[in-house]
Structures are given as structure tokens and as C-alpha cells.
Motif scaffolding. Structure first.
Motif, mmCIF file in Angstrom:
data_model
loop_
_atom_site.group_PDB
_atom_site.id
_atom_site.type_symbol
_atom_site.label_atom_id
_atom_site.label_comp_id
_atom_site.label_asym_id
_atom_site.label_seq_id
_atom_site.Cartn_x
_atom_site.Cartn_y
_atom_site.Cartn_z
ATOM 1 N N GLU A 129 0.833 -1.203 0.000
ATOM 2 C CA GLU A 129 0.000 0.000 0.000
ATOM 3 C C GLU A 129 0.871 1.257 0.000
ATOM 4 N N ALA A 130 1.991 1.224 0.724
ATOM 5 C CA ALA A 130 2.904 2.377 0.765
ATOM 6 C C ALA A 130 3.516 2.602 -0.612
ATOM 7 N N ARG A 131 3.878 1.515 -1.291
ATOM 8 C CA ARG A 131 4.448 1.654 -2.640
ATOM 9 C C ARG A 131 3.428 2.227 -3.614
ATOM 10 N N VAL A 132 2.179 1.756 -3.526
ATOM 11 C CA VAL A 132 1.125 2.275 -4.401
ATOM 12 C C VAL A 132 0.914 3.759 -4.119
ATOM 13 N N ALA A 133 0.888 4.136 -2.844
ATOM 14 C CA ALA A 133 0.710 5.544 -2.481
ATOM 15 C C ALA A 133 1.873 6.385 -3.010
ATOM 16 N N GLU A 134 3.081 5.829 -2.956
ATOM 17 C CA GLU A 134 4.248 6.554 -3.447
ATOM 18 C C GLU A 134 4.161 6.768 -4.961
ATOM 19 N N VAL A 135 3.744 5.735 -5.685
ATOM 20 C CA VAL A 135 3.593 5.853 -7.147
ATOM 21 C C VAL A 135 2.502 6.874 -7.470
ATOM 22 N N ARG A 136 1.377 6.801 -6.747
ATOM 23 C CA ARG A 136 0.287 7.766 -6.970
ATOM 24 C C ARG A 136 0.774 9.194 -6.725
ATOM 25 N N LYS A 137 1.601 9.359 -5.684
ATOM 26 C CA LYS A 137 2.125 10.693 -5.365
ATOM 27 C C LYS A 137 3.038 11.188 -6.488
ATOM 28 N N LYS A 138 3.916 10.300 -6.983
ATOM 29 C CA LYS A 138 4.830 10.688 -8.067
ATOM 30 C C LYS A 138 4.065 11.062 -9.332
ATOM 31 N N LEU A 139 2.945 10.406 -9.542
ATOM 32 C CA LEU A 139 2.133 10.704 -10.723
ATOM 33 C C LEU A 139 1.176 11.875 -10.485
ATOM 34 N N GLY A 140 1.147 12.371 -9.255
ATOM 35 C CA GLY A 140 0.269 13.481 -8.933
ATOM 36 C C GLY A 140 -1.173 13.038 -8.711
ATOM 37 N N LEU A 141 -1.357 11.767 -8.459
ATOM 38 C CA LEU A 141 -2.712 11.247 -8.271
ATOM 39 C C LEU A 141 -3.108 11.147 -6.804
ATOM 40 N N ASP A 142 -2.281 11.696 -5.937
ATOM 41 C CA ASP A 142 -2.573 11.595 -4.514
ATOM 42 C C ASP A 142 -3.448 12.725 -3.994
#
Length: 121
Positions: free
Chosen positions: A76-89
Motif C-alpha cells: 500500500e505504501a508503494r502504491v501511495a508513493e507511485v500515486r504521489k509521483k504521478l500526482g494522483l494523490d
């Protein structure tokens, strides 16, 4: 031997026999008490062993569950990190993604209509 002596001997023999019956009864009681106590001690030891086995099994299950929870948390932390990098957070990004998806669907429909018109001409 006189009748009185004979009678005393029989009474003594009867008393001795009655005492032996009494002692045999006490012996049977003591033996059964020993057997029950032995069974109780064995049962108590078995119960303690089973309890210890259950505690050990419970500890293993708890450790496995914690490991799986850590794995899930890491994913879940990795998914959140990817979402953040893509600006989807950001909360409004989901709305923007939905809007973009709707626009893509509309464009796909428009392209399909154009392709249909061109095929007819």
C-alpha cells in the motif's frame, strides 16, 4: 478343648476374618484412590502440554499475520508513493482522472462516428 474355648476361638477367627475384610476394603479404596490420582496427574500433565502447544501455535499464527500485514502495508505504501509521483494523490486528481476518462470515451465515440461516415462515403 472345652466348648467355651471352642466358642472363643470361633469368635476370634470371626473377628480376625472381619478385620481382614475391613482391611481389604480399605486397601481397595486406597488402590482406587491411587489410580484416580495417577490418572488426574496424567490428565493434568496432558492438559498442560496441550495448552503449551496451543500457545506455541497461536504465537506462530500471530507472527505470520503480522508478517502478512507488514507486506500489505508495504504494498500500500508503494502504491501511495507511485500515486504521489504521478500526482494522483490529491483529492481533486481523482475527479480530473474521471473527467479525462469521460473525454477519452467521448473522443473514441466521435472517432468511431467519423470512421463510420467515411466508410459510407
Amino acid at each position: 478343648m472345652s466348648k467355651l474355648d471352642s466358642l472363643k476361638t470361633k469368635v476370634n477367627d470371626a473377628e480376625d476374618f472381619a478385620r481382614k475384610i475391613w482391611l481389604a476394603g480399605l486397601g481397595a479404596y486406597g488402590k482406587s484412590l491411587d489410580e484416580v490420582q495417577g490418572r488426574y496427574e496424567k490428565l493434568n500433565a496432558d492438559a498442560a502440554k496441550v495448552f503449551d502447544e496451543l500457545v506455541e501455535k497461536g504465537s506462530k499464527i500471530e507472527a505470520d499475520t503480522k508478517d502478512k500485514l507488514k507486506e500489505k502495508t508495504n504494498v500500500e505504501a508503494r502504491v501511495a508513493e507511485v500515486r504521489k509521483k504521478l500526482g494522483l494523490d490529491k483529492p481533486d486528481m481523482e475527479q480530473k482522472v474521471d473527467e479525462l476518462s469521460a473525454k477519452i470515451d467521448a473522443l473514441a465515440a466521435a472517432v468511431a462516428k467519423l470512421a463510420e461516415k467515411q466508410a459510407k462515403s
